[in-house]
Structure formats: C-alpha cells, structure tokens
Design a protein around this motif. Structure first.
Motif, mmCIF file in Angstrom:
data_model
loop_
_atom_site.group_PDB
_atom_site.id
_atom_site.type_symbol
_atom_site.label_atom_id
_atom_site.label_comp_id
_atom_site.label_asym_id
_atom_site.label_seq_id
_atom_site.Cartn_x
_atom_site.Cartn_y
_atom_site.Cartn_z
ATOM 1 N N ALA A 36 45.227 50.654 55.676
ATOM 2 C CA ALA A 36 45.954 49.393 55.854
ATOM 3 C C ALA A 36 46.189 48.683 54.524
ATOM 4 C CB ALA A 36 45.176 48.463 56.772
ATOM 5 N N ALA A 37 47.303 47.957 54.446
ATOM 6 C CA ALA A 37 47.509 46.957 53.397
ATOM 7 C C ALA A 37 46.810 45.704 53.897
ATOM 8 C CB ALA A 37 48.992 46.697 53.195
ATOM 9 N N ILE A 38 46.148 44.956 52.992
ATOM 10 C CA ILE A 38 45.277 43.873 53.442
ATOM 11 C C ILE A 38 45.535 42.586 52.674
ATOM 12 C CG2 ILE A 38 42.887 43.151 53.790
ATOM 13 C CD1 ILE A 38 42.103 46.108 53.648
ATOM 14 N N LEU A 39 45.620 41.483 53.428
ATOM 15 C CA LEU A 39 45.601 40.149 52.847
ATOM 16 C C LEU A 39 44.185 39.625 53.037
ATOM 17 C CD1 LEU A 39 47.068 37.737 51.555
ATOM 18 C CD2 LEU A 39 47.544 36.921 53.861
ATOM 19 N N LEU A 40 43.460 39.463 51.925
ATOM 20 C CA LEU A 40 42.084 38.970 51.965
ATOM 21 C C LEU A 40 42.103 37.453 51.945
ATOM 22 C CD1 LEU A 40 40.563 41.301 49.222
ATOM 23 C CD2 LEU A 40 40.461 41.618 51.705
ATOM 24 N N CYS A 41 41.407 36.828 52.879
ATOM 25 C CA CYS A 41 41.329 35.370 52.956
ATOM 26 C C CYS A 41 39.873 34.931 52.876
ATOM 27 C CB CYS A 41 41.907 34.872 54.275
ATOM 28 S SG CYS A 41 43.617 35.298 54.539
ATOM 29 N N GLY A 42 39.652 33.817 52.178
ATOM 30 C CA GLY A 42 38.314 33.265 52.078
ATOM 31 C C GLY A 42 38.305 32.087 51.132
ATOM 32 N N SER A 43 37.113 31.563 50.850
ATOM 33 C CA SER A 43 37.019 30.375 50.014
ATOM 34 C C SER A 43 36.427 30.631 48.637
ATOM 35 C CB SER A 43 36.193 29.302 50.732
ATOM 36 O OG SER A 43 34.902 29.805 51.017
ATOM 37 N N ASP A 44 35.890 31.816 48.391
ATOM 38 C CA ASP A 44 35.269 32.136 47.102
ATOM 39 C C ASP A 44 36.210 33.011 46.272
ATOM 40 O OD1 ASP A 44 33.796 33.162 44.962
ATOM 41 O OD2 ASP A 44 31.988 33.465 46.151
ATOM 42 N N PRO A 45 36.908 32.405 45.298
ATOM 43 C CA PRO A 45 37.895 33.173 44.537
ATOM 44 C C PRO A 45 37.285 34.323 43.740
ATOM 45 C CG PRO A 45 37.604 30.994 43.572
ATOM 46 C CD PRO A 45 36.842 31.017 44.857
ATOM 47 N N VAL A 46 36.057 34.166 43.275
ATOM 48 C CA VAL A 46 35.423 35.241 42.511
ATOM 49 C C VAL A 46 35.137 36.445 43.407
ATOM 50 C CG1 VAL A 46 33.392 35.894 41.145
ATOM 51 C CG2 VAL A 46 34.469 33.654 40.797
ATOM 52 N N ALA A 47 34.511 36.199 44.556
ATOM 53 C CA ALA A 47 34.202 37.291 45.485
ATOM 54 C C ALA A 47 35.478 37.984 45.965
ATOM 55 C CB ALA A 47 33.399 36.763 46.673
ATOM 56 N N LEU A 48 36.502 37.195 46.270
ATOM 57 C CA LEU A 48 37.769 37.784 46.715
ATOM 58 C C LEU A 48 38.397 38.621 45.614
ATOM 59 C CD1 LEU A 48 39.245 34.741 48.649
ATOM 60 C CD2 LEU A 48 38.340 36.849 49.642
ATOM 61 N N GLY A 49 38.343 38.129 44.383
ATOM 62 C CA GLY A 49 38.918 38.871 43.261
ATOM 63 C C GLY A 49 38.211 40.190 43.007
ATOM 64 N N VAL A 50 36.882 40.161 43.094
ATOM 65 C CA VAL A 50 36.106 41.394 42.909
ATOM 66 C C VAL A 50 36.456 42.407 43.994
ATOM 67 C CG1 VAL A 50 33.762 42.364 42.985
ATOM 68 C CG2 VAL A 50 34.228 40.289 41.657
ATOM 69 N N LEU A 51 36.509 41.960 45.239
ATOM 70 C CA LEU A 51 36.843 42.855 46.344
ATOM 71 C C LEU A 51 38.267 43.376 46.209
ATOM 72 C CD1 LEU A 51 36.119 44.233 49.017
ATOM 73 C CD2 LEU A 51 36.793 42.114 50.186
ATOM 74 N N ALA A 52 39.200 42.500 45.873
ATOM 75 C CA ALA A 52 40.592 42.923 45.710
ATOM 76 C C ALA A 52 40.714 43.993 44.622
ATOM 77 C CB ALA A 52 41.472 41.722 45.379
ATOM 78 N N ALA A 53 40.009 43.811 43.512
ATOM 79 C CA ALA A 53 40.049 44.795 42.432
ATOM 80 C C ALA A 53 39.477 46.135 42.895
ATOM 81 C CB ALA A 53 39.286 44.267 41.223
#
Length: 87
Positions: A36-53
């Motif tokens: 799947a292509a995924i849009l990650l949503c959440g409130s912690d920009p650092v955690a989201l950025g690490v996961l996205a990378a």
C-alpha cells in the motif's frame, strides 16, 4: 509473507492514524509490506519522519500529516497525493 500476500494492496492507498505510536507504526509497516501507499498521521513529527524514511527506503510511497485534521481534509490529502483512497 508469501509473494502473493506481499502485493495484495499494491495500487491501493491507505491512511494510518496514530502512526507515531508503536501500534500505529507496526500497522503501517504491515500495510507497506502488503504494497500500500500510506499517508501517516499523528502528532509527533520526529516519529512520523523516522517511520516515513524507513518505509520510503523500502520502496513505499509515503506521505506525512502532523496534527489533527478533519476526516474530509485527510481524504482530500490522500486523493491529491496518491490519486485515490481505498476503503
């Protein structure tokens, strides 16, 4: 995961809420493994950025949204980014 299972969501786009939590990140990884292509949503920009990378490095089409958004806004974002949203 069998090769057939690994691509069962190929061509589909999904929204993963709470992707900045352990459970949400785990779900996002499973969705990515299924193609799947995924849009990650959440409130912690650092955690989201690490996961996205991490997911992007594995070849997943991924985008990030930080903060709370109305469902309609998220749907519009997915449609704009991935040209679709699947139920």
């Amino acid at each position: 995961m069998a090769a057939r299972d690994a691509s069962r969501l190929s061509g589909h786009a999904v929204v993963q809420t709470h992707a900045d939590t352990e459970a949400g990140a785990s779900d996002a990884r499973a969705l990515a493994a299924a193609g799947a292509a995924i849009l990650l949503c959440g409130s912690d920009p650092v955690a989201l950025g690490v996961l996205a990378a991490e997911l992007a490095e594995r070849g997943t089409r991924v985008a990030v949204v930080v903060g709370d958004h109305e469902p309609e806004t998220v749907v519009e974002m997915v449609a704009e980014l991935f040209a679709r949203l699947d139920d």
